[in-house]
Scaffold this motif. Structure first.
Motif, short mmCIF file in Angstrom:
data_model
loop_
_atom_site.label_atom_id
_atom_site.label_comp_id
_atom_site.label_asym_id
_atom_site.label_seq_id
_atom_site.Cartn_x
_atom_site.Cartn_y
_atom_site.Cartn_z
N VAL A 178 0.86 -1.15 0.02
CA VAL A 178 0.22 -0.04 -0.22
C VAL A 178 0.74 1.34 0.06
CG1 VAL A 178 -1.60 1.42 1.20
CG2 VAL A 178 -2.01 -0.92 0.98
N LEU A 179 2.13 1.09 0.89
CA LEU A 179 2.84 2.48 0.88
C LEU A 179 3.57 2.57 -0.34
CD1 LEU A 179 4.22 1.83 4.55
CD2 LEU A 179 2.82 3.51 3.76
N ILE A 180 3.93 1.63 -1.02
CA ILE A 180 4.61 1.80 -2.33
C ILE A 180 3.84 2.49 -3.26
CG2 ILE A 180 5.68 0.46 -4.29
CD1 ILE A 180 6.76 -1.36 -2.03
N LEU A 181 2.54 1.69 -3.53
CA LEU A 181 1.56 2.17 -4.53
C LEU A 181 1.12 3.56 -4.06
CD1 LEU A 181 -0.23 1.46 -7.08
CD2 LEU A 181 -1.60 0.37 -5.82
N GLN A 182 0.86 3.75 -3.15
CA GLN A 182 0.36 5.24 -2.53
C GLN A 182 1.45 6.24 -2.86
OE1 GLN A 182 -2.98 5.80 -1.29
NE2 GLN A 182 -2.22 8.04 -2.26
N SER A 183 2.56 5.94 -2.62
CA SER A 183 3.70 6.88 -3.19
C SER A 183 3.71 7.22 -4.56
CB SER A 183 5.15 6.29 -2.57
OG SER A 183 6.11 7.16 -3.17
N PHE A 184 3.46 6.00 -5.26
CA PHE A 184 3.59 6.09 -6.90
C PHE A 184 2.27 6.86 -7.40
CE2 PHE A 184 1.64 4.36 -10.77
CZ PHE A 184 2.79 4.57 -11.68
N LEU A 185 1.11 6.78 -6.67
CA LEU A 185 -0.03 7.56 -6.95
C LEU A 185 -0.01 8.89 -6.77
CD1 LEU A 185 -2.61 4.94 -5.73
CD2 LEU A 185 -2.13 5.41 -8.22
N ASP A 186 0.65 9.16 -5.58
CA ASP A 186 0.80 10.72 -5.16
C ASP A 186 1.62 11.31 -6.23
OD1 ASP A 186 -0.87 10.29 -3.00
OD2 ASP A 186 0.76 10.09 -1.70
N ALA A 187 2.79 10.63 -6.70
CA ALA A 187 3.74 11.01 -7.48
C ALA A 187 2.99 11.46 -8.78
CB ALA A 187 5.09 10.39 -7.65
N ARG A 188 2.45 10.47 -9.31
CA ARG A 188 1.46 10.67 -10.72
C ARG A 188 0.64 11.84 -10.41
NH1 ARG A 188 1.16 6.96 -14.58
NH2 ARG A 188 -0.97 7.63 -15.00
N SER A 189 -0.13 12.12 -9.50
CA SER A 189 -0.89 13.02 -9.10
C SER A 189 -0.41 14.48 -9.28
CB SER A 189 -1.58 12.99 -7.95
OG SER A 189 -2.58 14.00 -7.49
N ASN A 190 0.88 14.47 -8.41
CA ASN A 190 1.62 15.89 -8.48
C ASN A 190 2.35 16.13 -9.88
OD1 ASN A 190 1.23 15.92 -5.76
ND2 ASN A 190 3.12 15.05 -5.09
N ARG A 191 2.66 15.34 -10.56
CA ARG A 191 3.16 15.59 -12.00
C ARG A 191 1.99 15.99 -12.74
NH1 ARG A 191 6.33 10.90 -11.65
NH2 ARG A 191 4.77 9.60 -12.80
N ARG A 192 0.93 15.53 -12.64
CA ARG A 192 -0.32 15.89 -13.49
C ARG A 192 -0.72 17.42 -13.13
NH1 ARG A 192 -4.14 12.15 -11.92
NH2 ARG A 192 -2.54 10.43 -13.00
#
Length: 173
Positions: free
Chosen positions: A140-154
């Motif tokens: 969950v922590l790995i995936l959440q970090s990935f999702l947050d980074a994608r959201s920030n880039r967007r």
């Protein structure tokens, strides 16, 4: 006749990702929600003798959740250098990606297991209760970090100023 509002909701859905914390004995599995905002725990897969069996199980989960990609924790040393476990993980993940016909994204997983244990302690779980859960929480922590980074880039891309123009949210003189 289709309601315009429901049509908008259907197009607002974001592709889902499967998140993995791959270990030698267990694989923690998480999946992103339909909006792409949060990672949710799914299960802890106890590794089989034949890694292809693990891959088949994970590929089925990808199909079940309609995933468009797999996010795999990349076990680096604290210095950032590749580890021997990292090479095994990379080989496993690349083969899984081919089997599932999905792209694989490697994501820094340093200290996620330690953070997962801290979260479980904070939730009142005893050390004995951690074993079946810690890999899921790490996924969950790995995936959440990935999702947050994608959201920030967007968000950053949306806020960039067009050539010679004013970016949204900027005031002009």
């Amino acid at each position: 006749m289709r309601c315009p509002r429901s049509s908008h909701l259907e197009t607002a859905l974001v592709p889902r990702y499967l998140g993995l914390d791959v270990g030698s004995k267990r694989i923690g599995v998480a999946v992103s929600d339909e909006l792409g905002l949060t990672a949710q725990p799914v299960l802890t897969l106890t590794r089989k003798r034949n890694p292809r069996e693990d891959m088949r199980s994970l590929a089925r989960l990808c199909r079940r959740f309609g995933c468009v990609g797999i996010v795999v924790g990349n076990p680096l040393h604290l210095s950032g250098e590749a580890s021997t476990q990292g090479e095994k993980t990379r080989e496993f993940a690349e083969e899984l990606g081919q089997m599932a016909a999905l792209p694989v994204h490697f994501w820094d997983e340093r200290l996620t297991s330690r953070e997962a244990h801290a979260i479980l302690y904070a939730a009142g779980k005893s050390r004995q209760e951690h074993k079946p859960l810690v890999d899921q929480v790490a996924a969950v922590l790995i995936l959440q970090s990935f999702l947050d980074a994608r959201s920030n880039r967007r968000r950053d891309l949306e806020n960039e100023a067009p050539e010679g123009g004013i970016a949204p949210g900027e005031a002009s003189d």
